[in-house]
Design an enzyme around this catalytic site. Structure first.
Site, PDB file in Angstrom:
ATOM      1  N   GLY A  27       0.692  -1.233   0.050  1.00  0.00           N
ATOM      2  CA  GLY A  27       0.134  -0.069   0.053  1.00  0.00           C
ATOM      3  C   GLY A  27       0.910   1.218   0.099  1.00  0.00           C
ATOM      4  O   GLY A  27       2.102   1.242  -0.058  1.00  0.00           O
ATOM      5  N   ASN A  28       0.178   2.422   0.275  1.00  0.00           N
ATOM      6  CA  ASN A  28       0.835   3.596   0.353  1.00  0.00           C
ATOM      7  C   ASN A  28       1.270   3.744  -1.242  1.00  0.00           C
ATOM      8  O   ASN A  28       2.536   4.189  -1.188  1.00  0.00           O
ATOM      9  CB  ASN A  28       1.787   3.974   1.335  1.00  0.00           C
ATOM     10  CG  ASN A  28       2.512   5.293   1.449  1.00  0.00           C
ATOM     11  OD1 ASN A  28       1.558   6.293   1.122  1.00  0.00           O
ATOM     12  ND2 ASN A  28       3.647   5.515   1.814  1.00  0.00           N
ATOM     13  N   HIS A  30       2.553   4.499  -5.139  1.00  0.00           N
ATOM     14  CA  HIS A  30       3.249   5.719  -5.808  1.00  0.00           C
ATOM     15  C   HIS A  30       3.212   5.264  -7.337  1.00  0.00           C
ATOM     16  O   HIS A  30       2.732   4.027  -7.723  1.00  0.00           O
ATOM     17  CB  HIS A  30       4.556   6.088  -5.166  1.00  0.00           C
ATOM     18  CG  HIS A  30       5.351   4.683  -5.042  1.00  0.00           C
ATOM     19  ND1 HIS A  30       5.913   4.150  -6.297  1.00  0.00           N
ATOM     20  CD2 HIS A  30       5.956   4.400  -3.893  1.00  0.00           C
ATOM     21  CE1 HIS A  30       6.855   3.500  -5.760  1.00  0.00           C
ATOM     22  NE2 HIS A  30       6.803   3.436  -4.387  1.00  0.00           N
ATOM     23  N   GLY A  32       5.296   4.334  -9.133  1.00  0.00           N
ATOM     24  CA  GLY A  32       6.196   2.896  -9.397  1.00  0.00           C
ATOM     25  C   GLY A  32       5.237   1.818  -9.225  1.00  0.00           C
ATOM     26  O   GLY A  32       5.340   0.674 -10.191  1.00  0.00           O
ATOM     27  N   HIS A  33       4.321   1.673  -8.456  1.00  0.00           N
ATOM     28  CA  HIS A  33       3.427   0.603  -8.129  1.00  0.00           C
ATOM     29  C   HIS A  33       2.489   0.596  -9.512  1.00  0.00           C
ATOM     30  O   HIS A  33       2.426  -0.447  -9.932  1.00  0.00           O
ATOM     31  CB  HIS A  33       2.702   0.853  -6.820  1.00  0.00           C
ATOM     32  CG  HIS A  33       3.462   0.561  -5.711  1.00  0.00           C
ATOM     33  ND1 HIS A  33       3.609   1.791  -4.891  1.00  0.00           N
ATOM     34  CD2 HIS A  33       3.996  -0.387  -5.052  1.00  0.00           C
ATOM     35  CE1 HIS A  33       4.352   1.275  -3.763  1.00  0.00           C
ATOM     36  NE2 HIS A  33       4.522   0.016  -3.903  1.00  0.00           N
ATOM     37  N   LYS A 146      13.792  -1.410  -7.967  1.00  0.00           N
ATOM     38  CA  LYS A 146      14.229  -0.579  -6.857  1.00  0.00           C
ATOM     39  C   LYS A 146      14.736  -1.809  -5.560  1.00  0.00           C
ATOM     40  O   LYS A 146      15.988  -1.540  -5.191  1.00  0.00           O
ATOM     41  CB  LYS A 146      13.349   0.359  -6.462  1.00  0.00           C
ATOM     42  CG  LYS A 146      13.975   1.172  -5.507  1.00  0.00           C
ATOM     43  CD  LYS A 146      12.941   2.255  -4.883  1.00  0.00           C
ATOM     44  CE  LYS A 146      12.168   1.539  -3.783  1.00  0.00           C
ATOM     45  NZ  LYS A 146      12.855   1.199  -2.442  1.00  0.00           N
ATOM     46  N   GLN A 150      15.769  -8.054  -3.200  1.00  0.00           N
ATOM     47  CA  GLN A 150      14.384  -8.816  -3.237  1.00  0.00           C
ATOM     48  C   GLN A 150      13.924  -9.424  -4.313  1.00  0.00           C
ATOM     49  O   GLN A 150      13.473 -10.540  -4.560  1.00  0.00           O
ATOM     50  CB  GLN A 150      13.493  -7.717  -2.674  1.00  0.00           C
ATOM     51  CG  GLN A 150      11.985  -8.256  -2.636  1.00  0.00           C
ATOM     52  CD  GLN A 150      10.948  -7.078  -2.198  1.00  0.00           C
ATOM     53  OE1 GLN A 150      10.947  -6.895  -0.853  1.00  0.00           O
ATOM     54  NE2 GLN A 150      10.232  -6.589  -2.841  1.00  0.00           N
ATOM     55  N   LEU A 181      11.278   6.320  -6.326  1.00  0.00           N
ATOM     56  CA  LEU A 181      10.194   6.615  -5.998  1.00  0.00           C
ATOM     57  C   LEU A 181       9.973   5.342  -4.956  1.00  0.00           C
ATOM     58  O   LEU A 181      10.453   4.249  -5.002  1.00  0.00           O
ATOM     59  CB  LEU A 181       8.983   6.356  -6.778  1.00  0.00           C
ATOM     60  CG  LEU A 181       8.639   7.692  -7.882  1.00  0.00           C
ATOM     61  CD1 LEU A 181       7.467   7.475  -8.617  1.00  0.00           C
ATOM     62  CD2 LEU A 181       8.923   9.047  -7.113  1.00  0.00           C
ATOM     63  N   SER A 182       9.725   5.584  -3.545  1.00  0.00           N
ATOM     64  CA  SER A 182       9.453   4.746  -2.544  1.00  0.00           C
ATOM     65  C   SER A 182       8.199   5.338  -1.751  1.00  0.00           C
ATOM     66  O   SER A 182       8.019   6.421  -1.195  1.00  0.00           O
ATOM     67  CB  SER A 182      10.970   4.758  -1.829  1.00  0.00           C
ATOM     68  OG  SER A 182      10.604   3.951  -0.529  1.00  0.00           O
TER      69      SER A 182
END
Length: 282
Positions: A27-28, A30, A32-33, A146, A150, A181-182
């Site tokens: 969630g939250n 941006h 990028g998602h 990014k 992972q 972006l993060s």
């Protein structure tokens, strides 16, 4: 966009689709998602996005309780981006009993870089991703580059468990000044936001030095760390690694890897109270 909160309903709903694509998030959201959602759209017959803040990947002193949760804005953004199914389970739904079974990544990949500074992190990531894969059973899953380490850990996990899922890495999305972006960028004060771009600039400076013929990798990393420290940062690492396995390149390998796009520069550092990560493939 269909919003689903339980595993049972999700599985029933997805029986109508043959090739769902999946974008897991906390969630939250941006840009990028949302770029991952748009990238996923032509790759299957339904785009599933999950929102779940996963307690297992947070250390005790980290920001699980304060991690930004922006439900209404996330829903609006996902619908506009073309998400078909939003899976948002509660913690009790995804972990109805304490998660005694966990997925542990190989130490040579999971105990370096991020895993060294956040012990247990990749175990928490792998466990929740495996569980979400079981719920969604996607044909394709997308993760942002990014989070470079992972992405590699998840890709190896899928390969070793022979899971019928294609893992695709999405290009890191950046602000106009180059900051990756993060979701944690929202923690930055205005002054820290201006300063935050120095992490990506440090990686670019390291790349320039390597291309100019620098061969002492350890000295290069030390100088880059010291330069950020001089600006008030607290760096965890600025490191030159092989793309294939995230191990340090030997002196004999360096020229070949540089000539064949086989290196990645990775950095993690804290500006103020906010820890940022970034990387640069060269």
């Amino acid at each position: 966009m269909k919003i689903i909160h339980t595993i049972a309903e999700l599985r029933t709903y997805l029986t109508a689709f043959k090739h769902p694509t999946f974008v897991p998030t906390m969630g939250n959201l941006h840009a990028g998602h949302l770029a991952l959602v748009r990238q996923a759209k032509p790759l299957g017959d339904a785009v599933v996005v999950s929102i779940f803040v996963n307690r297992l990947q947070f250390l005790p002193h980290e920001d699980f309780d304060t991690y930004p949760r922006t439900w209404e804005a996330d829903c609006q953004a996902l619908e506009a981006a073309g998400c078909d199914v939003l899976f948002a389970p509660s913690e009790k739904e995804l972990y109805p009993v304490p998660q005694g079974f966990t997925i542990q990544a190989p130490t040579e990949l999971a105990n370096i870089l991020e895993g060294h500074f956040r012990p247990g992190f990749f175990g928490g990531v792998c466990t929740v991703v495996m569980k979400l894969f079981s719920c969604v059973q996607p044909h394709v899953a997308l993760f942002g580059k990014k989070d470079y380490q992972q992405l590699m850990v998840i890709r190896r996990m899928v390969q070793q468990f022979a899971m019928p899922i294609e893992i695709i890495g999405g290009t890191t999305q950046r602000s106009d000044d180059g900051l990756a972006l993060s979701s944690r960028n929202t923690y930055l004060s205005p002054t820290e936001r201006v300063e935050a771009v120095q992490l990506s600039l440090a990686l670019k400076s390291m790349a320039d030095a390597l291309r100019a013929g620098e061969t002492d990798v350890m000295a290069l990393e030390t100088r880059a760390m010291q330069a950020l420290e001089a600006r008030g940062w607290k760096p965890d690492y600025l490191s030159v690694r092989q793309r294939s396995n995230l191990q340090p390149p030997s002196a004999n390998e360096l020229a070949f890897l540089l000539a064949n796009s086989g290196l990645v520069l990775l950095g993690a550092a804290r500006v103020g109270n906010t820890r940022l990560i970034d990387n640069l493939e060269i």
